[in-house]
Write a protein that holds these residues in place. Structure first.
Motif, PDB file in Angstrom:
ATOM      1  N   GLY A  98       0.797  -1.213   0.000  1.00  0.00           N
ATOM      2  CA  GLY A  98       0.000   0.000   0.000  1.00  0.00           C
ATOM      3  C   GLY A  98       0.833   1.268   0.000  1.00  0.00           C
ATOM      4  N   LYS A  99       0.187   2.387   0.327  1.00  0.00           N
ATOM      5  CA  LYS A  99       0.844   3.698   0.290  1.00  0.00           C
ATOM      6  C   LYS A  99       1.700   3.941   1.513  1.00  0.00           C
ATOM      7  CE  LYS A  99      -1.883   7.087  -0.782  1.00  0.00           C
ATOM      8  NZ  LYS A  99      -3.107   7.944  -0.773  1.00  0.00           N
ATOM      9  N   THR A 100       1.162   3.637   2.701  1.00  0.00           N
ATOM     10  CA  THR A 100       1.892   3.908   3.941  1.00  0.00           C
ATOM     11  C   THR A 100       1.567   2.861   4.994  1.00  0.00           C
ATOM     12  OG1 THR A 100       0.132   5.351   4.805  1.00  0.00           O
ATOM     13  CG2 THR A 100       1.938   6.415   3.574  1.00  0.00           C
ATOM     14  N   ILE A 101       2.499   2.713   5.958  1.00  0.00           N
ATOM     15  CA  ILE A 101       2.260   1.946   7.181  1.00  0.00           C
ATOM     16  C   ILE A 101       2.594   2.865   8.348  1.00  0.00           C
ATOM     17  CG2 ILE A 101       2.894  -0.037   8.580  1.00  0.00           C
ATOM     18  CD1 ILE A 101       3.816  -1.454   6.036  1.00  0.00           C
ATOM     19  N   THR A 102       1.639   3.108   9.218  1.00  0.00           N
ATOM     20  CA  THR A 102       1.882   3.872  10.444  1.00  0.00           C
ATOM     21  C   THR A 102       2.036   2.872  11.576  1.00  0.00           C
ATOM     22  OG1 THR A 102       0.572   5.737   9.630  1.00  0.00           O
ATOM     23  CG2 THR A 102       1.018   5.645  11.988  1.00  0.00           C
ATOM     24  N   GLY A 106       3.545   5.616  16.032  1.00  0.00           N
ATOM     25  CA  GLY A 106       3.090   6.786  15.296  1.00  0.00           C
ATOM     26  C   GLY A 106       3.966   7.151  14.117  1.00  0.00           C
ATOM     27  N   ARG A 107       5.065   6.447  13.903  1.00  0.00           N
ATOM     28  CA  ARG A 107       5.930   6.729  12.765  1.00  0.00           C
ATOM     29  C   ARG A 107       5.294   6.185  11.491  1.00  0.00           C
ATOM     30  NH1 ARG A 107      12.265   4.777  11.778  1.00  0.00           N
ATOM     31  NH2 ARG A 107      12.363   5.483   9.607  1.00  0.00           N
ATOM     32  N   THR A 108       5.349   6.976  10.432  1.00  0.00           N
ATOM     33  CA  THR A 108       4.775   6.563   9.154  1.00  0.00           C
ATOM     34  C   THR A 108       5.874   6.169   8.183  1.00  0.00           C
ATOM     35  OG1 THR A 108       2.810   7.966   9.431  1.00  0.00           O
ATOM     36  CG2 THR A 108       3.355   7.273   7.193  1.00  0.00           C
ATOM     37  N   TRP A 109       5.729   4.978   7.595  1.00  0.00           N
ATOM     38  CA  TRP A 109       6.668   4.418   6.647  1.00  0.00           C
ATOM     39  C   TRP A 109       6.038   4.431   5.258  1.00  0.00           C
ATOM     40  CZ3 TRP A 109      11.274   2.139   8.741  1.00  0.00           C
ATOM     41  CH2 TRP A 109      11.300   2.069  10.142  1.00  0.00           C
ATOM     42  N   GLU A 110       6.757   4.906   4.289  1.00  0.00           N
ATOM     43  CA  GLU A 110       6.269   4.887   2.910  1.00  0.00           C
ATOM     44  C   GLU A 110       6.244   3.458   2.393  1.00  0.00           C
ATOM     45  OE1 GLU A 110       7.508   6.585  -1.528  1.00  0.00           O
ATOM     46  OE2 GLU A 110       8.606   7.223   0.271  1.00  0.00           O
ATOM     47  N   GLY A 111       5.106   3.054   1.799  1.00  0.00           N
ATOM     48  CA  GLY A 111       4.977   1.710   1.257  1.00  0.00           C
ATOM     49  C   GLY A 111       5.461   1.631  -0.185  1.00  0.00           C
ATOM     50  N   LEU A 112       5.210   0.508  -0.816  1.00  0.00           N
ATOM     51  CA  LEU A 112       5.634   0.309  -2.202  1.00  0.00           C
ATOM     52  C   LEU A 112       4.682   0.960  -3.189  1.00  0.00           C
ATOM     53  CD1 LEU A 112       6.787  -3.419  -1.935  1.00  0.00           C
ATOM     54  CD2 LEU A 112       8.226  -1.364  -1.956  1.00  0.00           C
ATOM     55  N   GLY A 113       3.498   1.326  -2.740  1.00  0.00           N
ATOM     56  CA  GLY A 113       2.592   2.119  -3.561  1.00  0.00           C
ATOM     57  C   GLY A 113       1.963   1.398  -4.732  1.00  0.00           C
ATOM     58  N   LEU A 114       1.785   0.079  -4.641  1.00  0.00           N
ATOM     59  CA  LEU A 114       1.143  -0.652  -5.733  1.00  0.00           C
ATOM     60  C   LEU A 114      -0.374  -0.545  -5.673  1.00  0.00           C
ATOM     61  CD1 LEU A 114       3.280  -3.926  -5.934  1.00  0.00           C
ATOM     62  CD2 LEU A 114       3.560  -1.790  -7.189  1.00  0.00           C
ATOM     63  N   LEU A 115      -0.929  -0.288  -4.485  1.00  0.00           N
ATOM     64  CA  LEU A 115      -2.358  -0.111  -4.310  1.00  0.00           C
ATOM     65  C   LEU A 115      -2.612   1.098  -3.425  1.00  0.00           C
ATOM     66  CD1 LEU A 115      -1.948  -3.469  -4.496  1.00  0.00           C
ATOM     67  CD2 LEU A 115      -4.420  -3.359  -4.274  1.00  0.00           C
ATOM     68  N   GLU A 121      -0.934   0.234  12.402  1.00  0.00           N
ATOM     69  CA  GLU A 121      -0.679  -0.829  13.359  1.00  0.00           C
ATOM     70  C   GLU A 121      -1.174  -0.426  14.737  1.00  0.00           C
ATOM     71  OE1 GLU A 121       3.320  -2.655  11.201  1.00  0.00           O
ATOM     72  OE2 GLU A 121       3.502  -1.618  13.128  1.00  0.00           O
ATOM     73  N   ARG A 122      -1.811  -1.346  15.431  1.00  0.00           N
ATOM     74  CA  ARG A 122      -2.350  -1.092  16.755  1.00  0.00           C
ATOM     75  C   ARG A 122      -1.316  -1.431  17.813  1.00  0.00           C
ATOM     76  NH1 ARG A 122      -8.097  -1.496  16.782  1.00  0.00           N
ATOM     77  NH2 ARG A 122      -7.903  -1.173  19.042  1.00  0.00           N
ATOM     78  N   SER A 123      -1.295  -0.653  18.871  1.00  0.00           N
ATOM     79  CA  SER A 123      -0.418  -0.945  20.005  1.00  0.00           C
ATOM     80  C   SER A 123      -1.165  -1.627  21.142  1.00  0.00           C
ATOM     81  CB  SER A 123       0.207   0.351  20.532  1.00  0.00           C
ATOM     82  OG  SER A 123      -0.803   1.241  20.986  1.00  0.00           O
ATOM     83  N   ASP A 124      -2.517  -1.586  21.076  1.00  0.00           N
ATOM     84  CA  ASP A 124      -3.325  -2.066  22.191  1.00  0.00           C
ATOM     85  C   ASP A 124      -3.951  -3.433  21.961  1.00  0.00           C
ATOM     86  OD1 ASP A 124      -4.863  -1.023  20.129  1.00  0.00           O
ATOM     87  OD2 ASP A 124      -6.501  -0.421  21.464  1.00  0.00           O
ATOM     88  N   VAL A 125      -3.801  -3.998  20.755  1.00  0.00           N
ATOM     89  CA  VAL A 125      -4.454  -5.271  20.462  1.00  0.00           C
ATOM     90  C   VAL A 125      -3.673  -5.999  19.375  1.00  0.00           C
ATOM     91  CG1 VAL A 125      -5.968  -4.326  18.660  1.00  0.00           C
ATOM     92  CG2 VAL A 125      -6.677  -6.365  19.915  1.00  0.00           C
ATOM     93  N   ARG A 126      -3.768  -7.324  19.409  1.00  0.00           N
ATOM     94  CA  ARG A 126      -3.212  -8.150  18.348  1.00  0.00           C
ATOM     95  C   ARG A 126      -4.302  -9.107  17.885  1.00  0.00           C
ATOM     96  NH1 ARG A 126       1.699  -8.050  16.559  1.00  0.00           N
ATOM     97  NH2 ARG A 126       2.211  -9.605  14.993  1.00  0.00           N
ATOM     98  N   TYR A 127      -4.494  -9.191  16.578  1.00  0.00           N
ATOM     99  CA  TYR A 127      -5.534 -10.028  16.013  1.00  0.00           C
ATOM    100  C   TYR A 127      -4.939 -11.399  15.681  1.00  0.00           C
ATOM    101  CZ  TYR A 127      -7.360  -5.320  15.254  1.00  0.00           C
ATOM    102  OH  TYR A 127      -7.761  -4.013  15.419  1.00  0.00           O
ATOM    103  N   THR A 128      -5.429 -12.430  16.333  1.00  0.00           N
ATOM    104  CA  THR A 128      -4.950 -13.780  16.072  1.00  0.00           C
ATOM    105  C   THR A 128      -6.136 -14.737  16.036  1.00  0.00           C
ATOM    106  OG1 THR A 128      -4.641 -14.319  18.420  1.00  0.00           O
ATOM    107  CG2 THR A 128      -2.765 -13.351  17.263  1.00  0.00           C
ATOM    108  N   GLY A 129      -6.004 -15.778  15.254  1.00  0.00           N
ATOM    109  CA  GLY A 129      -7.060 -16.785  15.235  1.00  0.00           C
ATOM    110  C   GLY A 129      -7.033 -17.621  13.978  1.00  0.00           C
ATOM    111  N   ASP A 130      -7.855 -18.670  14.002  1.00  0.00           N
ATOM    112  CA  ASP A 130      -8.034 -19.513  12.826  1.00  0.00           C
ATOM    113  C   ASP A 130      -9.013 -18.841  11.873  1.00  0.00           C
ATOM    114  OD1 ASP A 130      -6.423 -21.823  13.568  1.00  0.00           O
ATOM    115  OD2 ASP A 130      -7.899 -22.107  15.171  1.00  0.00           O
ATOM    116  N   ALA A 131      -8.930 -19.222  10.611  1.00  0.00           N
ATOM    117  CA  ALA A 131      -9.727 -18.549   9.590  1.00  0.00           C
ATOM    118  C   ALA A 131     -10.314 -19.536   8.598  1.00  0.00           C
ATOM    119  CB  ALA A 131      -8.873 -17.529   8.845  1.00  0.00           C
TER     120      ALA A 131
END
Length: 235
Positions: A98-102, A106-115, A121-131
């Protein structure tokens, strides 16, 4: 056929190298000669003649290191895709497209910009599980696992629709991304090993024809057992 396996050492947190190995084996069964070039930090990247560009999942720190390296070659990557190369990024590697990753600080990283999407990114939660996820061109669902801290923002053409588990954002079921030959998914496990029918789908895209039938009883049985167990849990 030529694979470019990016950051094979840095971004292999969940055995993602299995995706490359299973594709290599399946293509050789189809009579193809496969060359896998492995590149990591500090290596020069040459996309000439590449059929598949692959990057797997890593820690958030490894992801940023890989992104900083790949951004130097974003122009060559886009040229390779325009020339017909396929790309598959799994786990948190997909966010790099994508365009950016924050990040959580709070630091923003420039992405590869393909989409045209951004990732936070969250600091207070992590999403894990089966799908369990549905692919629009496949009659059987995909199974897998996810482990990330990302919320995607903006329009993203999805690869899959989740029927069990979390997709790209808190609301909705859209999962991963698909734009032409560019494919990304949060599913790890590795996803091509766990889902032989999805591997066949990608194989057909690489070959430009339907693959010849091959023995895959063990792979299909493993998928069936996993799917039935997850479906029972979901219900």
């Amino acid at each position: 056929m030529k694979f470019l396996y990016l950051h094979h050492d840095l971004m292999n947190l969940y055995g993602e190298s299995g995706n490359v190995r299973v594709l290599e084996r399946r293509l050789e069964q189809q009579g193809e000669t496969v060359t896998v070039e492995r590149r990591s930090l500090g290596d020069e990247l040459d996309f000439a003649g590449v059929d598949l560009i692959y990057l797997g999942a890593g820690t958030e720190r490894s992801q940023k290191a890989a992104l900083e390296h790949l951004r130097l070659y974003a122009g060559g990557l886009k040229e390779a895709l325009a020339a017909g190369a396929h790309l598959l990024f799994t786990g948190n590697a997909a966010a790099m497209l994508g365009k950016t990753i924050t990040d959580a600080s709070g630091r923003t990283w420039e992405g590869l910009g393909l989409l045209e999407f951004a990732v936070r990114e969250r600091s207070d939660v992590r999403y894990t599980g089966d799908a369990i996820a549905v692919h629009p061109e496949l009659s059987e669902p995909l199974v897998g696992f996810y482990n990330h801290c990302e919320d995607w923002e903006g329009e993203v053409p999805p690869l899959l629709e989740m029927t069990m588990g979390r997709g790209n954002r808190p609301e909705g079921s859209a999962e991963g991304l698909r734009q032409g030959n560019v494919l990304g998914t949060h599913l790890i496990g590795p996803v091509l090993v766990k889902n032989p029918h999805f591997c066949d789908w990608l194989l057909e895209r690489l070959l430009g024809r339907a693959p010849l039938p091959q023995e895959s009883d063990w792979e299909r049985q493993a998928w069936q057992v996993t799917y039935e167990a997850l479906k029972e849990r979901k219900n």
